[in-house]
Motif scaffolding. Structure first.
Motif, PDB file in Angstrom:
ATOM      1  N   PHE A 218      23.747  45.151  30.601  1.00  0.00           N
ATOM      2  CA  PHE A 218      22.804  46.235  30.353  1.00  0.00           C
ATOM      3  C   PHE A 218      21.579  46.196  31.249  1.00  0.00           C
ATOM      4  CE2 PHE A 218      24.987  45.867  26.137  1.00  0.00           C
ATOM      5  CZ  PHE A 218      25.686  47.058  26.248  1.00  0.00           C
ATOM      6  N   ASP A 219      21.451  45.172  32.064  1.00  0.00           N
ATOM      7  CA  ASP A 219      20.392  45.142  33.071  1.00  0.00           C
ATOM      8  C   ASP A 219      20.678  46.239  34.101  1.00  0.00           C
ATOM      9  OD1 ASP A 219      19.227  44.139  35.806  1.00  0.00           O
ATOM     10  OD2 ASP A 219      18.172  42.987  34.268  1.00  0.00           O
ATOM     11  N   PRO A 220      19.653  46.936  34.593  1.00  0.00           N
ATOM     12  CA  PRO A 220      19.890  47.999  35.583  1.00  0.00           C
ATOM     13  C   PRO A 220      20.663  47.525  36.810  1.00  0.00           C
ATOM     14  CG  PRO A 220      17.632  48.089  34.778  1.00  0.00           C
ATOM     15  CD  PRO A 220      18.228  46.843  34.210  1.00  0.00           C
ATOM     16  N   ASN A 221      20.552  46.245  37.135  1.00  0.00           N
ATOM     17  CA  ASN A 221      21.261  45.702  38.287  1.00  0.00           C
ATOM     18  C   ASN A 221      22.499  44.902  37.889  1.00  0.00           C
ATOM     19  OD1 ASN A 221      19.304  46.648  40.244  1.00  0.00           O
ATOM     20  ND2 ASN A 221      17.938  45.063  39.460  1.00  0.00           N
ATOM     21  N   GLY A 222      22.888  45.005  36.625  1.00  0.00           N
ATOM     22  CA  GLY A 222      24.027  44.250  36.128  1.00  0.00           C
ATOM     23  C   GLY A 222      25.353  44.897  36.464  1.00  0.00           C
ATOM     24  N   TYR A 223      26.425  44.217  36.106  1.00  0.00           N
ATOM     25  CA  TYR A 223      27.745  44.738  36.449  1.00  0.00           C
ATOM     26  C   TYR A 223      28.211  45.811  35.465  1.00  0.00           C
ATOM     27  CZ  TYR A 223      29.955  41.223  33.204  1.00  0.00           C
ATOM     28  OH  TYR A 223      30.350  40.452  32.138  1.00  0.00           O
ATOM     29  N   ASP A 224      29.130  46.649  35.951  1.00  0.00           N
ATOM     30  CA  ASP A 224      29.650  47.757  35.144  1.00  0.00           C
ATOM     31  C   ASP A 224      31.065  47.428  34.648  1.00  0.00           C
ATOM     32  OD1 ASP A 224      31.230  48.009  37.398  1.00  0.00           O
ATOM     33  OD2 ASP A 224      30.386  49.931  38.033  1.00  0.00           O
ATOM     34  N   LEU A 225      31.701  48.406  34.008  1.00  0.00           N
ATOM     35  CA  LEU A 225      33.003  48.186  33.399  1.00  0.00           C
ATOM     36  C   LEU A 225      34.077  47.865  34.437  1.00  0.00           C
ATOM     37  CD1 LEU A 225      34.708  48.098  30.833  1.00  0.00           C
ATOM     38  CD2 LEU A 225      35.018  50.574  31.042  1.00  0.00           C
ATOM     39  N   SER A 226      33.999  48.483  35.592  1.00  0.00           N
ATOM     40  CA  SER A 226      35.023  48.209  36.609  1.00  0.00           C
ATOM     41  C   SER A 226      34.961  46.752  37.059  1.00  0.00           C
ATOM     42  CB  SER A 226      34.838  49.145  37.817  1.00  0.00           C
ATOM     43  OG  SER A 226      33.578  48.941  38.433  1.00  0.00           O
ATOM     44  N   TYR A 227      33.768  46.204  37.180  1.00  0.00           N
ATOM     45  CA  TYR A 227      33.605  44.795  37.524  1.00  0.00           C
ATOM     46  C   TYR A 227      34.127  43.923  36.393  1.00  0.00           C
ATOM     47  CZ  TYR A 227      31.199  40.489  39.086  1.00  0.00           C
ATOM     48  OH  TYR A 227      30.895  39.211  39.493  1.00  0.00           O
ATOM     49  N   GLY A 228      33.798  44.291  35.156  1.00  0.00           N
ATOM     50  CA  GLY A 228      34.275  43.551  33.995  1.00  0.00           C
ATOM     51  C   GLY A 228      35.793  43.521  33.924  1.00  0.00           C
ATOM     52  N   ILE A 229      36.421  44.640  34.241  1.00  0.00           N
ATOM     53  CA  ILE A 229      37.886  44.707  34.223  1.00  0.00           C
ATOM     54  C   ILE A 229      38.479  43.811  35.305  1.00  0.00           C
ATOM     55  CG2 ILE A 229      39.849  46.223  34.734  1.00  0.00           C
ATOM     56  CD1 ILE A 229      38.354  48.431  33.194  1.00  0.00           C
ATOM     57  N   GLU A 230      37.886  43.805  36.485  1.00  0.00           N
ATOM     58  CA  GLU A 230      38.391  42.945  37.558  1.00  0.00           C
ATOM     59  C   GLU A 230      38.260  41.474  37.193  1.00  0.00           C
ATOM     60  OE1 GLU A 230      40.173  43.933  40.220  1.00  0.00           O
ATOM     61  OE2 GLU A 230      40.031  45.838  39.135  1.00  0.00           O
ATOM     62  N   LEU A 231      37.160  41.101  36.541  1.00  0.00           N
ATOM     63  CA  LEU A 231      37.012  39.738  36.040  1.00  0.00           C
ATOM     64  C   LEU A 231      38.135  39.409  35.068  1.00  0.00           C
ATOM     65  CD1 LEU A 231      33.213  39.333  35.169  1.00  0.00           C
ATOM     66  CD2 LEU A 231      34.490  37.952  36.808  1.00  0.00           C
ATOM     67  N   ALA A 232      38.350  40.314  34.132  1.00  0.00           N
ATOM     68  CA  ALA A 232      39.351  40.093  33.094  1.00  0.00           C
ATOM     69  C   ALA A 232      40.750  39.956  33.692  1.00  0.00           C
ATOM     70  CB  ALA A 232      39.299  41.224  32.073  1.00  0.00           C
ATOM     71  N   LYS A 233      41.032  40.690  34.743  1.00  0.00           N
ATOM     72  CA  LYS A 233      42.341  40.579  35.395  1.00  0.00           C
ATOM     73  C   LYS A 233      42.551  39.183  35.965  1.00  0.00           C
ATOM     74  CE  LYS A 233      43.036  45.455  36.630  1.00  0.00           C
ATOM     75  NZ  LYS A 233      43.103  46.444  37.739  1.00  0.00           N
ATOM     76  N   LYS A 234      41.509  38.613  36.536  1.00  0.00           N
ATOM     77  CA  LYS A 234      41.616  37.253  37.064  1.00  0.00           C
ATOM     78  C   LYS A 234      41.795  36.247  35.933  1.00  0.00           C
ATOM     79  CE  LYS A 234      38.937  38.161  41.254  1.00  0.00           C
ATOM     80  NZ  LYS A 234      37.722  37.827  42.048  1.00  0.00           N
ATOM     81  N   TYR A 235      41.107  36.491  34.831  1.00  0.00           N
ATOM     82  CA  TYR A 235      41.241  35.600  33.682  1.00  0.00           C
ATOM     83  C   TYR A 235      42.639  35.704  33.073  1.00  0.00           C
ATOM     84  CZ  TYR A 235      36.135  35.083  33.957  1.00  0.00           C
ATOM     85  OH  TYR A 235      34.861  34.807  34.361  1.00  0.00           O
ATOM     86  N   LYS A 236      43.183  36.898  33.037  1.00  0.00           N
ATOM     87  CA  LYS A 236      44.542  37.074  32.546  1.00  0.00           C
ATOM     88  C   LYS A 236      45.536  36.313  33.430  1.00  0.00           C
ATOM     89  CE  LYS A 236      48.271  40.456  32.024  1.00  0.00           C
ATOM     90  NZ  LYS A 236      48.709  41.858  32.276  1.00  0.00           N
ATOM     91  N   GLN A 237      45.373  36.439  34.720  1.00  0.00           N
ATOM     92  CA  GLN A 237      46.268  35.752  35.658  1.00  0.00           C
ATOM     93  C   GLN A 237      46.193  34.234  35.473  1.00  0.00           C
ATOM     94  OE1 GLN A 237      45.470  36.608  39.788  1.00  0.00           O
ATOM     95  NE2 GLN A 237      47.435  35.820  40.471  1.00  0.00           N
ATOM     96  N   ALA A 238      45.005  33.749  35.088  1.00  0.00           N
ATOM     97  CA  ALA A 238      44.824  32.306  34.894  1.00  0.00           C
ATOM     98  C   ALA A 238      45.432  31.816  33.588  1.00  0.00           C
ATOM     99  CB  ALA A 238      43.339  31.963  34.944  1.00  0.00           C
ATOM    100  N   GLY A 239      45.657  32.732  32.616  1.00  0.00           N
ATOM    101  CA  GLY A 239      46.298  32.290  31.391  1.00  0.00           C
ATOM    102  C   GLY A 239      45.796  32.863  30.088  1.00  0.00           C
ATOM    103  N   ILE A 240      44.929  33.870  30.145  1.00  0.00           N
ATOM    104  CA  ILE A 240      44.432  34.489  28.916  1.00  0.00           C
ATOM    105  C   ILE A 240      45.508  35.397  28.311  1.00  0.00           C
ATOM    106  CG2 ILE A 240      42.793  36.217  28.055  1.00  0.00           C
ATOM    107  CD1 ILE A 240      41.602  33.452  28.362  1.00  0.00           C
TER     108      ILE A 240
END
Length: 338
Positions: A218-240
């Motif tokens: 929620f910081d004006p310079n923070g990440y958005d949903l598309s960034y969050g989804i890309e993070l989650a994809k990497k976490y899924k690949q790792a084993g989530i």
């Protein structure tokens, strides 16, 4: 799908889709991180109340990883028996149990020297953290692995990794707080990925691994949903195997709206983008709203925080409100006779 229907993921079989999310109790009496009778009563009562899945509150991998000295820890084998007692009690009433494993990082208020990805304080009222060296980062990953192993030994049905709300993993994955130049700065998901891999190393393949993630900042310079989804994809690949979708925590800023179901759409977007189950959370205290979210397949499970703090038997009350039977044990059946 319906709120009161069973749910299965690998060997995790839930009798309904109602989740008690991790909520810190700040109630460790002796600062040793060991659960006590308060925690036993707190969790067992929600199991008696019909909750399908209980996630024990943020439990930290080292003493200085706690938000306060009164939080739970799992940095020693001495912690295992107390967790095992709680887990077995909840399971005896038909609930399944996970532990949320975490480190508060720069938000460790009682640590003499908090640590983080970089030496940036959370706010003017928080201490400036020590930026972990690369070697110290790997030492921290080792501590997470040891914590996961202890959780398995305590008898959990699943494990949740806390990658949200501005705590240590979040501090590594956010550009606001990660200004490193080493491998953990070049790839801001790497710290979380390595922790996930260590969890999978010591967990049975049949046991689900959950990641709690802040979908947006929620910081004006923070990440958005598309960034969050890309993070989650990497976490899924790792084993989530499943995501517990929340938001924020990276700064003192908050959402413009925090009313009923305010984070549901984040869960829906992540569920659709990753193709894995999602837990929705965020003021879903109305059983009708919870049922609607499940029916519309925006999430697979519903986490009820405040509602369950105010009513240990929220799950049973929700079942009645939805036209079904009480979920409490037989000794309470007289309470529902006309």
């Amino acid at each position: 799908m319906h709120l009161l229907e069973p749910f299965q993921l690998k060997d995790l079989q839930l009798k309904n889709r109602i989740v008690m999310p991790p909520m810190c109790q700040y109630s460790v009496a002796t600062k040793d991180g060991i659960p006590n009778d308060w925690h036993f009563t707190h969790y067992t009562s929600r199991a008696i109340g019909g909750t399908g899945f209980i996630i024990i509150e943020m439990t930290d991998v080292e003493p200085d990883g706690r938000i306060t000295d009164f939080d739970l820890g799992i940095w020693s084998d001495q912690h295992i028996p107390a967790f095992e007692r709680i887990i077995k009690s909840c399971q005896s009433y038909g609930a399944k149990v996970a532990i949320q494993i975490a480190h508060a990082g720069r938000k460790a208020q009682d640590a003499d020297q908090p640590v983080s990805s970089s030496d940036i304080a959370f706010s003017d009222t928080f201490k400036k953290p020590h930026a972990l060296t690369t070697e110290e980062v790997y030492d921290m990953i080792d501590k997470f692995e040891a914590a996961f192993k202890r959780a398995v030994e305590a008898g959990v049905d699943a494990i949740e990794i806390h990658g949200a709300h501005g705590y240590l993993i979040h501090q590594f994955q956010s550009e606001l707080t990660n200004q490193r130049t080493d491998e953990f700065g070049k790839d801001k998901s790497l710290f979380g990925v390595e922790i996930i891999k260590r969890a999978r190393k010591v967990m049975p393949d049949s046991m689900p691994l959950i990641m709690r993630i802040s979908a947006v900042e929620f910081d004006p310079n923070g990440y958005d949903l598309s960034y969050g989804i890309e993070l989650a994809k990497k976490y899924k690949q790792a084993g989530i195997d499943m995501l517990h979708v929340s938001s924020g925590g990276e700064s003192t800023n908050g959402p413009t709206f925090a009313g009923p179901g305010y984070q549901v759409e984040y869960a829906k977007e992540m569920k659709q983008a990753l193709g894995i189950p999602a837990i929705a959370v965020g003021r879903i205290e109305d059983p009708m709203l919870a049922e609607q979210v499940i029916k519309e397949e925006k999430a697979d499970l519903i986490a009820v925080g405040r509602g369950m703090l105010s009513n240990p038997y929220w799950a049973s009350a929700a079942s009645i409100a939805l036209g079904s039977e009480p979920l409490t044990p037989q000794p309470y059946s007289r309470a529902y006779r006309l």
